[in-house]
Design a protein around this motif. Structure first.
Motif, short mmCIF file in Angstrom:
data_model
loop_
_atom_site.label_atom_id
_atom_site.label_comp_id
_atom_site.label_asym_id
_atom_site.label_seq_id
_atom_site.Cartn_x
_atom_site.Cartn_y
_atom_site.Cartn_z
N LEU A 111 53.08 26.54 23.54
CA LEU A 111 54.19 25.91 24.35
C LEU A 111 55.47 25.76 23.25
O LEU A 111 56.74 26.11 23.41
N ALA A 112 55.24 25.58 22.04
CA ALA A 112 56.06 25.32 20.99
C ALA A 112 56.87 26.80 20.67
O ALA A 112 57.99 26.71 20.31
N THR A 113 55.91 27.72 20.56
CA THR A 113 56.45 28.99 20.67
C THR A 113 57.37 29.60 21.43
O THR A 113 58.45 30.32 21.48
N ILE A 114 56.93 29.22 22.76
CA ILE A 114 57.60 29.87 24.08
C ILE A 114 58.88 29.12 24.03
O ILE A 114 60.05 29.72 24.46
N ARG A 122 65.26 21.75 15.12
CA ARG A 122 66.23 21.98 13.85
C ARG A 122 67.62 22.00 14.07
O ARG A 122 68.39 21.34 13.41
N HIS A 123 67.89 22.50 15.26
CA HIS A 123 69.01 22.32 15.98
C HIS A 123 69.66 20.98 15.92
O HIS A 123 70.93 20.71 15.65
N LEU A 124 68.97 19.93 16.26
CA LEU A 124 69.11 18.67 16.69
C LEU A 124 69.35 17.97 15.25
O LEU A 124 70.51 17.48 14.94
N ARG A 125 68.39 18.17 14.35
CA ARG A 125 68.55 17.66 12.89
C ARG A 125 69.92 17.95 12.18
O ARG A 125 70.23 17.37 11.36
N GLU A 126 70.07 19.49 12.40
CA GLU A 126 71.29 19.96 11.61
C GLU A 126 72.56 19.63 12.19
O GLU A 126 73.45 20.10 11.73
N GLY A 127 72.61 18.69 13.10
CA GLY A 127 73.91 18.37 13.60
C GLY A 127 74.41 19.33 14.51
O GLY A 127 75.74 19.17 15.14
N LEU A 248 57.79 39.94 21.56
CA LEU A 248 58.89 38.95 21.63
C LEU A 248 58.83 37.85 20.35
O LEU A 248 59.59 37.79 19.36
N SER A 249 57.52 37.25 20.34
CA SER A 249 57.43 36.37 19.39
C SER A 249 55.70 35.98 18.85
O SER A 249 55.09 36.49 19.76
N ALA A 250 55.57 35.20 18.23
CA ALA A 250 54.26 34.74 17.60
C ALA A 250 54.20 33.27 17.28
O ALA A 250 55.09 32.73 16.71
N GLY A 251 53.14 32.76 17.68
CA GLY A 251 52.77 31.33 16.89
C GLY A 251 51.42 31.62 16.25
O GLY A 251 50.44 32.14 16.96
N LEU A 252 51.27 31.36 15.04
CA LEU A 252 50.16 31.45 14.11
C LEU A 252 49.92 30.34 13.44
O LEU A 252 50.58 29.58 12.63
N ASP A 253 48.60 30.07 13.47
CA ASP A 253 47.93 28.80 12.68
C ASP A 253 47.20 29.32 11.58
O ASP A 253 46.50 28.62 10.84
N LEU A 266 58.07 34.58 7.37
CA LEU A 266 58.63 33.20 7.20
C LEU A 266 60.34 33.62 7.46
O LEU A 266 61.06 32.79 7.82
N ASP A 267 60.67 34.68 7.09
CA ASP A 267 62.06 35.17 7.57
C ASP A 267 62.49 35.31 8.90
O ASP A 267 63.56 35.38 9.38
N GLN A 268 61.34 35.08 9.85
CA GLN A 268 61.73 35.10 11.29
C GLN A 268 61.53 33.80 11.97
O GLN A 268 60.63 33.06 12.21
N PRO A 269 63.00 33.07 11.94
CA PRO A 269 62.88 31.48 12.38
C PRO A 269 62.49 31.33 13.57
O PRO A 269 62.16 30.17 14.14
N GLY A 270 62.20 32.33 14.45
CA GLY A 270 61.92 31.99 15.77
C GLY A 270 60.30 31.87 15.91
O GLY A 270 59.76 31.59 16.96
N LEU A 271 59.54 32.44 15.05
CA LEU A 271 58.08 32.28 14.99
C LEU A 271 57.79 30.85 14.58
O LEU A 271 58.44 30.11 14.06
#
Ligand code: 8YV
Length: 317
Positions: A111-114, A122-127, A248-253, A266-271
């Motif tokens: 869910l965090a990834t999708i 981060r959007h909220l915390r960064e104002g 499209l994206s990935a969630g990796l543990d 690390l360079d891909q902020p959407g992951l």
């Protein structure tokens, strides 16, 4: 007293063994060769973890009287099983006690990834919310989820997904009697779904099972979730697929060379990238530590390991 070797720090196990066994901490020895020459022949049990590195003949040759290796974790790809079987040893792991915990984390990561939960936070915390809302995310709605590896954890993930109103497909070595759609291969599974959740064991048999072909079949809306072992996914192929929009994206543990994570990921902020926390809650790690200790106690007191993965019934005791 029975002499136990510890290859890496395992405080949750050690506190349960103290007083009952004599513990020898290989990980603290400045000269490991000299340490093993001195204590090796007295060792009859040992505790192993993934972080202790591959456990094979290099170490076993110093432990002529070893009987049992109790490993912390359900995965045992860090154990050289042929070498262990050859020496007619017992090896145990920690199944069951972490199944639901890892399944919970898998759904959280999915869910965090999708829905891009970390980026939204981060959007909220960064104002940035003050200047505008967070962009709309992809959705789990209407998706088909493929589970690669339908063992105990895979089944626990599937059970949870039933509550999420998505179609569930799977591939595993042997078709199971479950109400989910079976596929003969990882490639045909990937072709049928747009979320692929990797839950296979690690080791040679599954190395790079998810490579360029699987990722291409997963397709441009595809989401890859890996909570199994980094080795199951070809990292180079994944990086390329993410950079080219093949998926499209990935969630990796988990990662191939963890705790090192490739800069290209690390360079891909959407992951969503997690530091191998699948089972890492206080309650579950305590239960795993208890099971490692219980396996040793049970073996030395009754001659029966509780959760063996290799049981060659060795030597005369
Ligand atoms: C642990 C795991 O992180 O059980 C496993 O196979 O990967 C995790 O639960 C690991 O075993 C810690 O050593």
């Amino acid at each position: 007293m029975t002499q136990i070797l510890l290859t890496a720090p395992t405080p949750l196990v050690e506190k349960r063994l103290e007083g009952r066994f004599t513990l020898h901490r290989l990980y603290q020895a400045p000269d490991k060769g000299a340490f093993l020459a001195e204590v090796g022949p007295s060792i009859t049990g040992m505790v192993a973890t993934q972080s202790g590195g591959l456990l094979g003949e290099d170490l076993l040759q110093h432990l002529p009287n070893l009987q049992i290796i109790a490993s912390f974790g359900v995965g045992y790809d860090h154990l050289d099983i042929p070498a262990i079987a050859e020496r007619r040893l017992i090896a145990t792991n920690t199944p069951d006690v972490l199944t639901e915990e890892v399944a919970d984390l898998t759904l959280g990561l999915l869910l965090a990834t999708i829905r891009q939960i970390p980026a939204a936070e981060r959007h909220l915390r960064e104002g940035k919310w003050l200047k505008g809302g967070f962009p709309f995310s992809p959705s789990l709605r209407g998706r088909r989820v493929g589970i690669l590896g339908l063992g105990d954890i895979g089944l626990a993930v599937a059970r949870r997904l039933e509550g999420f109103a998505v179609e569930i497909d799977y591939h595993t070595r042997h078709k199971r009697d479950v109400p989910y759609t079976y596929h003969e291969s990882p490639v045909s599974l990937a072709a049928a779904v747009d979320v692929l959740v990797v839950l296979t064991p690690g080791g040679d048999a599954t190395r790079h099972l998810v490579g360029a072909e699987v990722l291409t079949e997963l397709g441009p809306d595809g989401i890859l979730i890996n909570v199994a072992r980094g080795s199951v996914v070809d990292t180079e192929a994944l990086i390329e697929a993410l950079q080219n929009g093949t998926i499209l994206s990935a969630g990796l543990d988990v990662f191939e060379d963890e705790p090192r994570v490739p800069q290209a990921l690390l360079d891909q902020p959407g992951l969503v990238l997690l530091p191998h926390i699948g089972s890492a809650s206080v309650i579950t790690r305590e239960a795993m530590g208890q099971l490692v200790a219980d396996n040793l106690v049970s073996w030395f007191e009754t001659g029966k390991p509780l959760t063996p993965v290799v049981e060659t019934r060795p030597f005369l005791r």
